[in-house]
Motif scaffolding. Structure first.
Motif, PDB file in Angstrom:
ATOM      1  N   LEU A 259       0.834  -1.204   0.000  1.00  0.00           N
ATOM      2  CA  LEU A 259       0.000   0.000   0.000  1.00  0.00           C
ATOM      3  C   LEU A 259       0.870   1.256   0.000  1.00  0.00           C
ATOM      4  CD1 LEU A 259      -2.976  -0.753   2.437  1.00  0.00           C
ATOM      5  CD2 LEU A 259      -2.978  -0.732  -0.057  1.00  0.00           C
ATOM      6  N   GLY A 260       1.993   1.187   0.695  1.00  0.00           N
ATOM      7  CA  GLY A 260       2.920   2.321   0.695  1.00  0.00           C
ATOM      8  C   GLY A 260       3.478   2.580  -0.695  1.00  0.00           C
ATOM      9  N   PHE A 261       3.893   1.501  -1.377  1.00  0.00           N
ATOM     10  CA  PHE A 261       4.353   1.636  -2.760  1.00  0.00           C
ATOM     11  C   PHE A 261       3.237   2.217  -3.630  1.00  0.00           C
ATOM     12  CE2 PHE A 261       7.675  -1.628  -1.829  1.00  0.00           C
ATOM     13  CZ  PHE A 261       8.759  -0.958  -2.365  1.00  0.00           C
ATOM     14  N   ALA A 262       2.007   1.721  -3.443  1.00  0.00           N
ATOM     15  CA  ALA A 262       0.876   2.205  -4.242  1.00  0.00           C
ATOM     16  C   ALA A 262       0.654   3.689  -4.037  1.00  0.00           C
ATOM     17  CB  ALA A 262      -0.388   1.415  -3.876  1.00  0.00           C
ATOM     18  N   ALA A 263       0.727   4.149  -2.786  1.00  0.00           N
ATOM     19  CA  ALA A 263       0.519   5.572  -2.491  1.00  0.00           C
ATOM     20  C   ALA A 263       1.577   6.430  -3.174  1.00  0.00           C
ATOM     21  CB  ALA A 263       0.548   5.795  -0.977  1.00  0.00           C
ATOM     22  N   VAL A 264       2.810   5.972  -3.137  1.00  0.00           N
ATOM     23  CA  VAL A 264       3.901   6.730  -3.774  1.00  0.00           C
ATOM     24  C   VAL A 264       3.713   6.774  -5.284  1.00  0.00           C
ATOM     25  CG1 VAL A 264       6.383   6.753  -4.232  1.00  0.00           C
ATOM     26  CG2 VAL A 264       5.545   6.248  -1.929  1.00  0.00           C
ATOM     27  N   PHE A 265       3.476   5.613  -5.895  1.00  0.00           N
ATOM     28  CA  PHE A 265       3.337   5.547  -7.354  1.00  0.00           C
ATOM     29  C   PHE A 265       2.133   6.357  -7.840  1.00  0.00           C
ATOM     30  CE2 PHE A 265       5.472   1.124  -7.160  1.00  0.00           C
ATOM     31  CZ  PHE A 265       6.717   1.711  -7.233  1.00  0.00           C
ATOM     32  N   LEU A 266       1.003   6.214  -7.151  1.00  0.00           N
ATOM     33  CA  LEU A 266      -0.200   6.941  -7.570  1.00  0.00           C
ATOM     34  C   LEU A 266      -0.024   8.443  -7.401  1.00  0.00           C
ATOM     35  CD1 LEU A 266      -3.016   4.623  -6.166  1.00  0.00           C
ATOM     36  CD2 LEU A 266      -2.575   5.145  -8.575  1.00  0.00           C
ATOM     37  N   SER A 267       0.636   8.855  -6.338  1.00  0.00           N
ATOM     38  CA  SER A 267       0.878  10.292  -6.123  1.00  0.00           C
ATOM     39  C   SER A 267       1.729  10.861  -7.247  1.00  0.00           C
ATOM     40  CB  SER A 267       1.567  10.516  -4.776  1.00  0.00           C
ATOM     41  OG  SER A 267       0.750  10.084  -3.713  1.00  0.00           O
ATOM     42  N   ILE A 268       2.774  10.118  -7.610  1.00  0.00           N
ATOM     43  CA  ILE A 268       3.651  10.571  -8.701  1.00  0.00           C
ATOM     44  C   ILE A 268       2.895  10.578 -10.020  1.00  0.00           C
ATOM     45  CG2 ILE A 268       5.710  10.020 -10.043  1.00  0.00           C
ATOM     46  CD1 ILE A 268       6.898   8.824  -7.461  1.00  0.00           C
ATOM     47  N   GLY A 269       2.188   9.474 -10.299  1.00  0.00           N
ATOM     48  CA  GLY A 269       1.493   9.350 -11.578  1.00  0.00           C
ATOM     49  C   GLY A 269       0.403  10.383 -11.764  1.00  0.00           C
ATOM     50  N   LEU A 270      -0.435  10.573 -10.754  1.00  0.00           N
ATOM     51  CA  LEU A 270      -1.539  11.524 -10.868  1.00  0.00           C
ATOM     52  C   LEU A 270      -1.027  12.964 -10.962  1.00  0.00           C
ATOM     53  CD1 LEU A 270      -4.062   9.961  -8.336  1.00  0.00           C
ATOM     54  CD2 LEU A 270      -4.163   9.885 -10.831  1.00  0.00           C
ATOM     55  N   SER A 271       0.090  13.249 -10.333  1.00  0.00           N
ATOM     56  CA  SER A 271       0.649  14.601 -10.410  1.00  0.00           C
ATOM     57  C   SER A 271       1.267  14.901 -11.768  1.00  0.00           C
ATOM     58  CB  SER A 271       1.707  14.801  -9.320  1.00  0.00           C
ATOM     59  OG  SER A 271       2.838  13.987  -9.563  1.00  0.00           O
ATOM     60  N   ARG A 272       1.583  13.831 -12.521  1.00  0.00           N
ATOM     61  CA  ARG A 272       2.213  13.999 -13.825  1.00  0.00           C
ATOM     62  C   ARG A 272       1.231  13.927 -14.987  1.00  0.00           C
ATOM     63  NH1 ARG A 272       7.324  15.684 -14.531  1.00  0.00           N
ATOM     64  NH2 ARG A 272       7.280  14.495 -16.473  1.00  0.00           N
ATOM     65  N   ILE A 273      -0.023  13.577 -14.736  1.00  0.00           N
ATOM     66  CA  ILE A 273      -0.995  13.469 -15.819  1.00  0.00           C
ATOM     67  C   ILE A 273      -1.291  14.840 -16.413  1.00  0.00           C
ATOM     68  CG2 ILE A 273      -3.427  13.001 -16.334  1.00  0.00           C
ATOM     69  CD1 ILE A 273      -3.320  10.612 -14.570  1.00  0.00           C
ATOM     70  N   ARG A 274      -1.212  14.879 -17.738  1.00  0.00           N
ATOM     71  CA  ARG A 274      -1.531  16.121 -18.455  1.00  0.00           C
ATOM     72  C   ARG A 274      -2.924  15.988 -19.070  1.00  0.00           C
ATOM     73  NH1 ARG A 274       3.952  15.296 -19.447  1.00  0.00           N
ATOM     74  NH2 ARG A 274       3.575  14.096 -21.348  1.00  0.00           N
TER      75      ARG A 274
END
Length: 381
Positions: free
Chosen positions: A364-379
């Motif tokens: 879940l920690g990995f998921a939170a990190v990856f999703l935070s990065i991914g959603l912040s990078r979506i254009r």
């Protein structure tokens, strides 16, 4: 909610219309499971065969023998000293493991208690030594516990040690009387089933999240945001489709591996919790990668490299115990290692939800990190 469901169903139908998706989702993982499962399975000819000599013949040395025999990568034949020399000379075994006399005292004083001898030129000798060392290192824990218990209970540490280790390990051995074979740990086919299910679910999610890039390139992405659906609804619809496809793939792989290979996956609730956290992590990783590339080709190239390399580090192809200490420490930083730890607990130890909570929260920690990065990078344009 209706808009989210519409987007989700549309993307799932689009995915399952592709013939290659079935190859990626089911045919490839089952094929790899069969190949690698046979390679590392209990009946594999690639297993190392060693002669085992117990000079001590005490209850303590018997526990050391039991611990050694739980290693699936090595087949031991319990023999006398002279017979071991003959077998080594005739190359019937690749080496000899000797448990010396007074082994308990040597363990207590941290002296060398087990001696190894290999055929000249045995390239696998360092790896075998590492396997043996890791297999018996748990003895130190029980020994320390027995000594502490002896102090508080005013009882011989040997008797406390016997009680602690009474149910430790199940034997997988080749003895003088013949072959004694019981399951000890994950079989090759079980290990490969879990490992390649993880790998090909990750591959499928990488392909599915690539749709975000394709839509951005074709202009569909920007036009979607001109519809009445909100950004949250659109993102939730696609995220839900990725998650459900991953769950369908994993569920069917569990069923197929159970039917075709006889794999017992363990506690269903534990599987539900572990797979859910893993899929959140995998979808997050796919979205994160999609946020850093400009084309679907770049995502496939970079994503495939990331997945394969981290699968190697995370013990998908082979047990982590087979790699050097430094690589095992690095493995703690990839999600596959924690997923494999969870599956191992469920499959081999009969674990339940409470036994895999560490793996669950780390994923879940990995998921939170990856999703935070991914959603912040979506254009969005």
């Amino acid at each position: 909610m209706k808009r989210i469901a519409t987007i989700c169903l549309f993307e799932m139908k689009r995915t399952f219309k592709k013939k290659w998706a079935y190859v990626m989702m089911f045919a490839m993982p089952l094929l790899f499971t069969l190949i690698f499962g046979a390679l590392f399975g209990s009946g594999s000819e690639t297993k190392w065969r060693l002669a085992l000599v117990d000079e001590d013949r005490t209850p303590f040395s018997e526990q050391v023998v039991k611990r050694l025999m739980t290693n699936e990568m090595v087949t031991f034949e319990s023999v006398g000293e002279e017979q071991a020399k003959e077998m080594l000379a005739e190359q019937e075994v690749q080496g000899v493991v000797t448990i010396g006399k007074d082994v308990a005292e040597k363990f207590v004083s941290k002296q060398q208690a087990i001696h190894l001898q290999f055929l000249p030129g045995t390239t696998a000798a360092p790896l075998i030594e590492q396997q043996i060392s890791r297999t018996i290192q748990g003895i130190d824990i029980y020994l320390a516990a027995a000594q502490v218990g002896s102090f508080y209970l005013q009882e011989d540490w040997e008797s406390i040690f016997d009680k602690l280790t009474a149910n430790v390990g199940r034997i997988h051995a080749w003895t003088e009387q013949g072959s004694i074979s019981q399951q000890a740990g994950m079989t090759g086919i079980s290990y490969s089933s879990a490992g390649f299910a993880i790998m090909f679910v990750m591959m499928m999610m990488l392909s599915m999240t690539g749709v975000l890039i394709e839509m951005r390139q074709t202009g569909i992405w920007s036009r979607l945001f001109l519809t009445p659906a909100t950004r949250i609804e659109i993102l939730a619809g696609y995220f839900l489709s990725f998650f459900l496809v991953g769950w369908i793939q994993f569920f069917l792989l569990i069923v197929l591996s159970s039917v075709l290979f006889g794999v017992e996956w363990g506690d269903p609730i534990g599987l539900l919790v572990l797979i859910t956290s893993l899929l959140l992590c995998v979808v997050g990783l796919g979205i994160a990668i999609a946020g850093f590339v400009k084309t679907a080709e770049q995502q496939n190239a970079i994503g495939t490299l990331v997945i394969i390399s981290t699968c190697m580090l995370g013990g998908v192809y082979w047990p982590i115990s087979m790699v050097p200490d430094m690589m095992q420490k690095i493995a703690n930083f990839v999600p596959q290692a924690w997923a494999m730890e969870g599956f191992t607990t469920l499959i081999t130890e009969g674990g339940a939800v409470g036994d895999i909570m560490t793996s669950y929260f780390v994923l879940l920690g990995f998921a939170a990190v990856f999703l935070s990065i991914g959603l912040s990078r979506i254009r969005y344009v």
